[in-house]
Design an enzyme around this catalytic site. Sequence first.
Site, PDB file in Angstrom:
ATOM      1  N   CYS A  90       0.768  -1.252   0.061  1.00 18.39           N
ATOM      2  CA  CYS A  90       0.047   0.077  -0.060  1.00 18.39           C
ATOM      3  C   CYS A  90       0.824   1.179  -0.246  1.00 18.39           C
ATOM      4  O   CYS A  90       1.991   1.348   0.348  1.00 18.39           O
ATOM      5  CB  CYS A  90      -0.935  -0.059   1.280  1.00 18.39           C
ATOM      6  N   ASP A 122      -6.977  -3.468  11.434  1.00 16.38           N
ATOM      7  CA  ASP A 122      -5.816  -2.544  11.527  1.00 16.38           C
ATOM      8  C   ASP A 122      -5.725  -1.840  12.825  1.00 16.38           C
ATOM      9  O   ASP A 122      -6.414  -2.087  13.890  1.00 16.38           O
ATOM     10  CB  ASP A 122      -5.918  -1.317  10.408  1.00 16.38           C
TER      11      ASP A 122
END
Length: 202
Positions: A7, A129
């Site tokens: 990412c 997360d």
Amino acid sequence: MAKIKICGLTRLEDIVAVNCWKPDYIGFVFAKSRRQVTREQAAELKKWLRQDIQAVGVFVNGRPEEEAALFQAGVIDLIQLHGQETEETIRRLKELTDGKAPVIKAVRMETEQSIEPWLDSCADYLLLDNGPGGTGQAFDHSLIQPQRIGKPFFLAGGINLENAEAAVRNCMPFCLDVSSGVETNGVKDAKKIEELVRLVKN
């Protein structure tokens, strides 16, 4: 075998690296961040991305119409929501894209109960997360009970070469989501990308 998402790509050099080592997904961050890209930057980078690598657009409390437009234009292949978006937002995205856009909803894993509201979500994937995301810090993986989640999930938050293998073994994610863990001095490091992809895929 877990899939891999790299990412926060911002440069053509990043695209060259992922094209070489072939993670399953890459992420373009459209939310305010040091890794933020514009629609124009993302579109240019996507032109050079291998067709077998899918691009995820990362948004925080954005406008569904803009997110859907990026999907419809082919700039991104999946939509990741990393803010306080609701089920209504996800349904709206599905409506705007005729149900074609896969949606990933990020969940802040602060307690074992953090995931409860999202177990029946219409999101295609969840992403577990630490806090707001992008911190480079791991959360307590013992909070994850994979058998209860019931849908594929991405695992993010401080994933790197030192802990990736244990994260796959202990958490059984659909995909590892890595950003700062493959960076050196704040930019993507082609060697670290190679090492992480090799580690997870082997």
